[in-house]
Design a protein around this motif. Structure first.
Motif, mmCIF file in Angstrom:
data_model
loop_
_atom_site.group_PDB
_atom_site.id
_atom_site.type_symbol
_atom_site.label_atom_id
_atom_site.label_comp_id
_atom_site.label_asym_id
_atom_site.label_seq_id
_atom_site.Cartn_x
_atom_site.Cartn_y
_atom_site.Cartn_z
ATOM 1 N N UNK A 39 20.984 56.406 98.765
ATOM 2 C CA UNK A 39 19.714 56.189 98.085
ATOM 3 C C UNK A 39 18.608 56.910 98.832
ATOM 4 N N UNK A 40 17.613 57.341 98.067
ATOM 5 C CA UNK A 40 16.504 58.101 98.635
ATOM 6 C C UNK A 40 15.218 57.726 97.918
ATOM 7 N N UNK A 41 14.142 57.652 98.679
ATOM 8 C CA UNK A 41 12.814 57.388 98.134
ATOM 9 C C UNK A 41 11.856 58.468 98.630
ATOM 10 N N UNK A 42 11.082 59.039 97.712
ATOM 11 C CA UNK A 42 10.037 60.000 98.034
ATOM 12 C C UNK A 42 8.723 59.489 97.471
ATOM 13 N N UNK A 43 7.637 59.691 98.211
ATOM 14 C CA UNK A 43 6.340 59.210 97.764
ATOM 15 C C UNK A 43 5.254 60.221 98.118
ATOM 16 N N UNK A 53 16.164 57.687 93.970
ATOM 17 C CA UNK A 53 17.472 57.985 93.389
ATOM 18 C C UNK A 53 18.550 57.191 94.117
ATOM 19 N N UNK A 54 19.625 56.920 93.396
ATOM 20 C CA UNK A 54 20.838 56.371 94.004
ATOM 21 C C UNK A 54 22.011 57.157 93.455
ATOM 22 N N UNK A 69 11.127 56.621 88.541
ATOM 23 C CA UNK A 69 9.876 57.222 88.972
ATOM 24 C C UNK A 69 8.697 56.378 88.509
ATOM 25 N N UNK A 70 7.643 56.408 89.303
ATOM 26 C CA UNK A 70 6.391 55.734 88.980
ATOM 27 C C UNK A 70 5.275 56.743 89.160
ATOM 28 N N UNK A 71 4.533 57.022 88.090
ATOM 29 C CA UNK A 71 3.498 58.055 88.097
ATOM 30 C C UNK A 71 2.143 57.447 87.770
#
Length: 204
Positions: A39-43, A53-54, A69-71
């Protein structure tokens, strides 16, 4: 709310429960191992944007991916992707080749995309990086803003990498810290905006 919803979602998915891997935004010709999840988180804090993502390896060649995603809003949109890994890269011998469809349901900002990626691995002989290769990725996809993408990952050592990519629209580049093989922290710039990220891998 939306600053914390996506990282919380990623943690929950991992707790309830990978490489064609991504470099940052572009896919590569690498694969996630069978029964491995990542899993990965980008901000982008300045734009109140988050992407998670997973990915999970199925068999020796297939990989599935759940994306969220949150925009700049209080909602989270979800998507799914599928990848076929034809061959993994062998250092200084042959490249890795992968094909896939991203966002199959056409729900996310980047929209449904078919792609093909090839990744070359080049051996290093430095005192600190001889155990990890430099990686170069080239690829094609069906996005309106451009059909070509490219990226590279250059290790200074096993624990410190310089990474960069062009996704047909913008350049993303920065540093990746790998304190141990299963985890990484990223400090990036994307189109002039600072971005932070983290990833974690485990076998299930």
């Amino acid at each position: 709310m939306n600053r914390f919803a996506l990282p919380l979602f990623a943690v929950l998915v991992l707790g309830s429960a990978a490489q064609a891997d991504r470099l940052v935004n572009i896919p590569t010709g690498k694969r996630i191992n069978f029964k491995e999840g990542r899993f990965e988180v980008l901000s982008v804090p300045s734009r109140d944007f988050a992407f998670g993502t997973f990915r999970y390896g199925i068999g020796e060649s297939w990989e599935i991916e759940a994306m969220a995603e949150s925009l700049n809003q209080d909602t989270i949109d979800f998507g799914f992707s599928l990848t076929y890994n034809y061959i993994s890269p062998f250092t200084d011998a042959s490249p890795g080749i992968s094909f896939g469809i991203s966002d199959i349901g056409d729900n996310l900002t980047e929209r449904r995309t078919a792609w093909a990626a090839i990744t070359y691995a080049f051996g290093n002989d430095g005192a600190l990086n001889q155990n990890v290769p430099t990686e170069l990725t080239l690829g094609l996809w069906t996005r309106d803003e451009g059909f070509f993408f490219a990226g590279a990952a250059l290790p200074y050592s096993e624990h410190l990498w310089v990474i960069g990519e062009h996704d047909s629209r913008r350049i993303t580049a920065g540093l990746e810290l790998r304190p141990f093989p299963e985890a990484s922290l990223r400090f990036l710039w994307r189109g002039g905006d600072p971005m932070i990220g983290m990833s974690y891998s485990a076998r299930f």
